[in-house]
Write a protein that holds these residues in place. Structure first.
Motif, PDB file in Angstrom:
ATOM      1  N   ALA A 106       1.111  -1.172   0.001  1.00 31.46           N
ATOM      2  CA  ALA A 106      -0.152  -0.302   0.112  1.00 31.46           C
ATOM      3  C   ALA A 106       0.874   1.377   0.029  1.00 31.46           C
ATOM      4  O   ALA A 106       1.849   1.711   1.065  1.00 31.46           O
ATOM      5  N   ILE A 107       0.859   2.368  -1.395  1.00 35.05           N
ATOM      6  CA  ILE A 107       1.440   3.659  -0.628  1.00 35.05           C
ATOM      7  C   ILE A 107       0.443   4.272  -0.870  1.00 35.05           C
ATOM      8  O   ILE A 107      -0.534   4.891  -0.921  1.00 35.05           O
ATOM      9  N   ILE A 108       0.580   4.878   0.724  1.00 35.60           N
ATOM     10  CA  ILE A 108       0.398   5.560   1.619  1.00 35.60           C
ATOM     11  C   ILE A 108       0.928   7.260   1.775  1.00 35.60           C
ATOM     12  O   ILE A 108       2.306   7.049   1.810  1.00 35.60           O
ATOM     13  N   PRO A 109       0.357   8.315   1.014  1.00 31.11           N
ATOM     14  CA  PRO A 109       0.226   9.747   0.997  1.00 31.11           C
ATOM     15  C   PRO A 109       0.750  10.169   2.361  1.00 31.11           C
ATOM     16  O   PRO A 109      -0.251  10.102   3.241  1.00 31.11           O
ATOM     17  N   ILE A 110       1.954  10.790   2.274  1.00 32.85           N
ATOM     18  CA  ILE A 110       2.391  11.868   3.759  1.00 32.85           C
ATOM     19  C   ILE A 110       3.038  12.719   3.797  1.00 32.85           C
ATOM     20  O   ILE A 110       3.229  13.263   2.885  1.00 32.85           O
ATOM     21  N   TYR A 111       3.090  13.832   4.179  1.00 28.53           N
ATOM     22  CA  TYR A 111       3.570  15.147   4.351  1.00 28.53           C
ATOM     23  C   TYR A 111       4.516  15.436   5.593  1.00 28.53           C
ATOM     24  O   TYR A 111       4.618  15.081   7.016  1.00 28.53           O
ATOM     25  N   VAL A 112       5.948  15.829   5.286  1.00 31.36           N
ATOM     26  CA  VAL A 112       6.166  16.367   6.564  1.00 31.36           C
ATOM     27  C   VAL A 112       6.589  17.573   6.204  1.00 31.36           C
ATOM     28  O   VAL A 112       6.970  18.453   5.085  1.00 31.36           O
ATOM     29  N   ALA A 113       6.744  18.284   7.390  1.00 30.78           N
ATOM     30  CA  ALA A 113       6.608  20.293   7.285  1.00 30.78           C
ATOM     31  C   ALA A 113       7.622  20.219   8.133  1.00 30.78           C
ATOM     32  O   ALA A 113       8.088  19.576   9.392  1.00 30.78           O
ATOM     33  N   SER A 114       8.717  20.738   7.658  1.00 35.45           N
ATOM     34  CA  SER A 114      10.746  21.285   8.320  1.00 35.45           C
ATOM     35  C   SER A 114      10.538  22.587   8.464  1.00 35.45           C
ATOM     36  O   SER A 114      10.000  23.627   7.921  1.00 35.45           O
ATOM     37  N   PHE A 115      10.157  23.138   9.576  1.00 40.01           N
ATOM     38  CA  PHE A 115      10.304  24.387   9.885  1.00 40.01           C
ATOM     39  C   PHE A 115      11.262  24.763  11.001  1.00 40.01           C
ATOM     40  O   PHE A 115      11.254  26.418  11.177  1.00 40.01           O
ATOM     41  N   ASN A 116      12.095  24.567  11.764  1.00 38.86           N
ATOM     42  CA  ASN A 116      12.753  24.257  12.608  1.00 38.86           C
ATOM     43  C   ASN A 116      14.469  23.700  12.096  1.00 38.86           C
ATOM     44  O   ASN A 116      14.579  22.120  12.669  1.00 38.86           O
ATOM     45  N   ASN A 117      15.157  24.171  10.856  1.00 41.07           N
ATOM     46  CA  ASN A 117      16.186  23.062  10.535  1.00 41.07           C
ATOM     47  C   ASN A 117      17.718  24.510  10.273  1.00 41.07           C
ATOM     48  O   ASN A 117      16.958  25.167  10.776  1.00 41.07           O
ATOM     49  N   GLU A 118      18.223  23.503   9.707  1.00 48.12           N
ATOM     50  CA  GLU A 118      19.079  24.656   9.940  1.00 48.12           C
ATOM     51  C   GLU A 118      20.713  23.603   8.768  1.00 48.12           C
ATOM     52  O   GLU A 118      19.982  22.596   8.493  1.00 48.12           O
ATOM     53  N   TRP A 119      21.333  24.408   7.831  1.00 49.20           N
ATOM     54  CA  TRP A 119      22.542  24.247   7.781  1.00 49.20           C
ATOM     55  C   TRP A 119      24.046  23.539   8.157  1.00 49.20           C
ATOM     56  O   TRP A 119      23.803  24.763   8.976  1.00 49.20           O
ATOM     57  N   ARG A 120      24.560  22.453   8.363  1.00 49.93           N
ATOM     58  CA  ARG A 120      26.072  22.794   8.901  1.00 49.93           C
ATOM     59  C   ARG A 120      26.940  22.482   7.857  1.00 49.93           C
ATOM     60  O   ARG A 120      26.399  21.411   6.961  1.00 49.93           O
ATOM     61  N   GLU A 121      27.583  23.063   7.642  1.00 46.15           N
ATOM     62  CA  GLU A 121      28.188  23.444   6.510  1.00 46.15           C
ATOM     63  C   GLU A 121      27.886  23.114   4.756  1.00 46.15           C
ATOM     64  O   GLU A 121      27.452  23.991   4.767  1.00 46.15           O
ATOM     65  N   THR A 122      27.678  21.440   4.774  1.00 47.18           N
ATOM     66  CA  THR A 122      27.061  21.019   3.349  1.00 47.18           C
ATOM     67  C   THR A 122      25.339  20.388   3.593  1.00 47.18           C
ATOM     68  O   THR A 122      25.118  19.725   2.854  1.00 47.18           O
ATOM     69  N   ASP A 123      25.505  19.905   4.600  1.00 44.01           N
ATOM     70  CA  ASP A 123      24.548  19.202   4.980  1.00 44.01           C
ATOM     71  C   ASP A 123      23.341  20.204   5.662  1.00 44.01           C
ATOM     72  O   ASP A 123      23.318  20.533   7.285  1.00 44.01           O
ATOM     73  N   TYR A 124      21.827  19.339   4.906  1.00 42.98           N
ATOM     74  CA  TYR A 124      20.638  19.865   5.807  1.00 42.98           C
ATOM     75  C   TYR A 124      20.090  19.526   6.864  1.00 42.98           C
ATOM     76  O   TYR A 124      20.143  17.901   6.910  1.00 42.98           O
ATOM     77  N   TYR A 125      20.326  20.107   8.149  1.00 45.97           N
ATOM     78  CA  TYR A 125      20.055  18.848   9.475  1.00 45.97           C
ATOM     79  C   TYR A 125      18.430  19.987   9.912  1.00 45.97           C
ATOM     80  O   TYR A 125      18.151  21.031  10.033  1.00 45.97           O
ATOM     81  N   ASP A 126      17.196  18.349  10.042  1.00 46.42           N
ATOM     82  CA  ASP A 126      16.081  18.637  10.551  1.00 46.42           C
ATOM     83  C   ASP A 126      16.240  19.098  12.259  1.00 46.42           C
ATOM     84  O   ASP A 126      16.532  17.979  12.588  1.00 46.42           O
ATOM     85  N   ASN A 127      15.727  19.660  13.106  1.00 52.35           N
ATOM     86  CA  ASN A 127      15.383  19.888  14.448  1.00 52.35           C
ATOM     87  C   ASN A 127      14.468  19.666  15.023  1.00 52.35           C
ATOM     88  O   ASN A 127      14.332  19.052  15.586  1.00 52.35           O
TER      89      ASN A 127
END
Length: 180
Positions: A106-127
């Motif tokens: 079963a392919i179930i739709p989900i959504y991800v809301a990222s609103f507190n995040n940061e870049w660390r050098e070249t990496d994206y990080y979700d807090n």
């Protein structure tokens, strides 16, 4: 008198329609912050409306000076053993249901809301994130909670292979220099 009956029939149909609206879908919001689940909330209404409500809440928590604001649509794939029970079929057939010889997906739709995040050098990080999904069985909610915790944990950078990307590049450059 026939008119009274026909008007009564149309009156009878209206409450039935209201019943269907009263049985609206339910959705779930999973709030993860730095590797732990802060809360799991059931939201009345269809998924697209739950996403809008969650987006509004996330906007209230978002600091535009320090973070990006992103909502992404994704899929959660649930593997099911065949044969499906009647209840499983009725539930998962609401989504994209595929069948192979030994199992169903079963392919179930989900959504991800990222609103507190940061870049660390070249990496994206979700807090901190919200995962918004249709109301699913407990085992599926537990899996989505694990994914939310993983996405916001410090280890997610290493697990994704992004944390060591610069080191790998430096090693390759060093090896190339040694060969020359």
């Amino acid at each position: 008198m026939p008119r009274a009956k026909s008007s009564k029939k149309s009156e009878d149909k209206k409450p039935e329609e209201k019943k269907e609206v009263g049985n609206a879908e339910k959705s779930v919001l999973i709030h993860s912050d730095r590797g732990s689940i802060k809360r799991v909330v059931e939201i009345n209404g269809p998924l697209h409306e739950a996403v809008k409500r969650a987006a509004f809440e996330a906007l209230q928590l978002w600091n535009p000076e320090t973070s990006d604001f992103v909502i992404m649509r994704d899929n959660y794939t649930k593997t099911l053993k065949l044969p499906l029970t009647k209840e499983e079929y009725e539930f998962y057939s609401k989504f994209e249901l595929r069948r192979s010889s030994k199992e169903a997906e079963a392919i179930i739709p989900i959504y991800v809301a990222s609103f507190n995040n940061e870049w660390r050098e070249t990496d994206y990080y979700d807090n901190e994130i919200f995962i918004i999904a249709p109301k699913l069985p407990d085992e599926d909610i537990e899996e989505l909670k694990r994914r939310a915790m993983s996405a916001t944990s410090e280890e997610q950078l290493e697990a994704s292979g992004l944390g060591g990307l610069e080191e790998d590049l430096e090693k390759l450059e060093d090896e190339e220099e040694e060969e020359e």
